[in-house]
Design a protein around this motif. Structure first.
Motif, PDB file in Angstrom:
ATOM      1  N   PHE A   1       0.840  -1.208   0.000  1.00 12.95           N
ATOM      2  CA  PHE A   1       0.000   0.000   0.000  1.00 12.95           C
ATOM      3  C   PHE A   1       0.873   1.255   0.000  1.00 12.95           C
ATOM      4  N   ILE A   2       1.865   1.302   0.882  1.00 12.64           N
ATOM      5  CA  ILE A   2       2.713   2.490   0.994  1.00 12.64           C
ATOM      6  C   ILE A   2       3.533   2.693  -0.275  1.00 12.64           C
ATOM      7  N   TYR A   3       4.078   1.599  -0.830  1.00 12.90           N
ATOM      8  CA  TYR A   3       4.899   1.743  -2.034  1.00 12.90           C
ATOM      9  C   TYR A   3       4.051   2.164  -3.235  1.00 12.90           C
ATOM     10  N   SER A   4       2.826   1.664  -3.326  1.00 15.54           N
ATOM     11  CA  SER A   4       1.953   2.078  -4.430  1.00 15.54           C
ATOM     12  C   SER A   4       1.606   3.557  -4.329  1.00 15.54           C
ATOM     13  N   VAL A   5       1.439   4.046  -3.100  1.00 14.28           N
ATOM     14  CA  VAL A   5       1.170   5.479  -2.910  1.00 14.28           C
ATOM     15  C   VAL A   5       2.412   6.294  -3.279  1.00 14.28           C
TER      16      VAL A   5
ATOM     17  N   CYS B   1      -3.123  10.435  -5.156  1.00 19.05           N
ATOM     18  CA  CYS B   1      -4.281   9.804  -5.796  1.00 19.05           C
ATOM     19  C   CYS B   1      -4.248   8.297  -5.638  1.00 19.05           C
ATOM     20  N   GLY B   2      -3.059   7.745  -5.358  1.00 21.59           N
ATOM     21  CA  GLY B   2      -2.957   6.309  -5.156  1.00 21.59           C
ATOM     22  C   GLY B   2      -3.740   5.838  -3.942  1.00 21.59           C
ATOM     23  N   ILE B   3      -3.878   6.695  -2.937  1.00 21.47           N
ATOM     24  CA  ILE B   3      -4.656   6.328  -1.746  1.00 21.47           C
ATOM     25  C   ILE B   3      -6.107   6.088  -2.128  1.00 21.47           C
ATOM     26  N   VAL B   4      -6.681   7.026  -2.882  1.00 22.84           N
ATOM     27  CA  VAL B   4      -8.084   6.910  -3.304  1.00 22.84           C
ATOM     28  C   VAL B   4      -8.265   5.715  -4.233  1.00 22.84           C
ATOM     29  N   LYS B   5      -7.339   5.542  -5.181  1.00 23.36           N
ATOM     30  CA  LYS B   5      -7.442   4.427  -6.123  1.00 23.36           C
ATOM     31  C   LYS B   5      -7.357   3.089  -5.402  1.00 23.36           C
ATOM     32  N   ASN B   6      -6.492   2.987  -4.405  1.00 22.12           N
ATOM     33  CA  ASN B   6      -6.381   1.742  -3.651  1.00 22.12           C
ATOM     34  C   ASN B   6      -7.653   1.447  -2.866  1.00 22.12           C
TER      35      ASN B   6
END
Length: 293
Positions: A45-49, A55-60
């Motif tokens: 999760f952290i690396y994807s953000v 915006c990665g937080i919302v997409k996840n």
């Protein structure tokens, strides 16, 4: 804002990247231990953000919440194993604590693997795939690289054609059938474009002699000292965790009852090394920002 260009780990040698993702994806798909699942989930999760920005937080969250809820609810509805019976369903089947816990575990495993594949798609670009597998399997590497590149290009082209249809005065709103008609027209245009592009790409690759024996490919990747250090760290951490898993340090079973096998300090050391492995890209990114200050 996409932060992939600012990610230091993505600039490492492709061999380092691919071995890292083989390790984290392999462990994420096999470990059912809640601690290991939590470590892998947080790392992904952290690396994807870090790669995709805020915006990665919302997409996840958009895909994680539904997937977790659906998977966690479906398992106890269809699986009735376990010795701890909480109640009975209207169908007469028992609702067990073990089935609920396993459903939650499977849900987090699924979203963690998806999140790692999102990171994989951001870091392992098409040119890296061609570099890694071009000599071993040139046609397979080409197909994989084109597939990874095709999906975002197709989506962007679809939006472009849709906006062009809208600017030209074609109806893009209205009842259900009008929207379907517009979508079919746009989809047909994009498919035609993709087929023409594939023919041009095939002719271009053929004229360049792709796949011929003895053909040499230009490579911009050169292994450096930092790549060797990172590769050694990944292999050491991955090997330690793998041996720990073989020895049962992180063994966890849900059926018929919850059994958590631990080996004291050794199990704790496996957790720590696994966390170090998972968070390697984040640590590298943090060290890079600290040096640039």
């Amino acid at each position: 804002m996409n932060n992939k260009a600012n990610d230091i780990f993505a600039s490492y040698h492709p061999i380092v990247n691919i071995i890292y993702f083989i390790c984290v994806l392999g462990f994420a798909m096999t470990f059912t231990n809640p601690v290991c699942l939590g470590i892998s989930f947080m790392g992904a999760f952290i690396y994807s953000v870090c790669l995709r920005g805020r915006c990665g937080i919302v997409k996840n969250i958009k895909y994680m919440v539904p997937v977790i809820l659906i998977t966690a609810l479906l398992n106890p509805a269809f699986s009735h194993q376990g010795v701890t019976i909480l109640t009975y369903l209207p169908s007469g089947n028992p609702l067990t604590l073990e089935s609920i816990l396993y459903g939650i575990s499977a849900a987090f495993m699924l979203v963690t693997v998806i999140c790692w594949f999102v990171c994989f798609n951001e870091v392992i670009t098409s040119d890296k795939l061609v570099y890694l597998f071009g000599r071993i399997a040139p046609y397979i590497s080409l197909i994989l690289s084109m597939t990874l590149k095709f999906v975002p290009e197709f989506s962007a082209k679809f939006k472009e054609v849709y906006l062009a249809q809208k600017a030209a005065g074609y109806s893009v709103r209205g009842n259900f059938f009008k929207r379907i008609k517009t979508a079919v027209r746009v989809f047909s245009t994009v498919v035609t474009w993709s087929l023409e592009r594939s023919i041009v790409t095939a002719d271009s690759m053929k004229s360049r002699g792709y796949g011929l024996k003895g053909r040499k490919a230009y490579s911009i990747y050169r292994i450096t000292g930092r790549d060797i250090i990172c590769l050694i760290l990944v292999l050491l951490c991955g090997g330690f965790v793998f041996i720990g898993a073989l020895l049962g340090a992180v063994r966890f079973s849900y059926y018929p009852a919850v059994i958590w096998n631990t080996k004291g300090i050794y199990t704790l050391s496996v957790y720590i090394v696994y966390a170090l492995l998972v968070f390697i890209p984040v640590f590298i990114r943090g060290l890079g920002y600290r040096r640039h200050r």
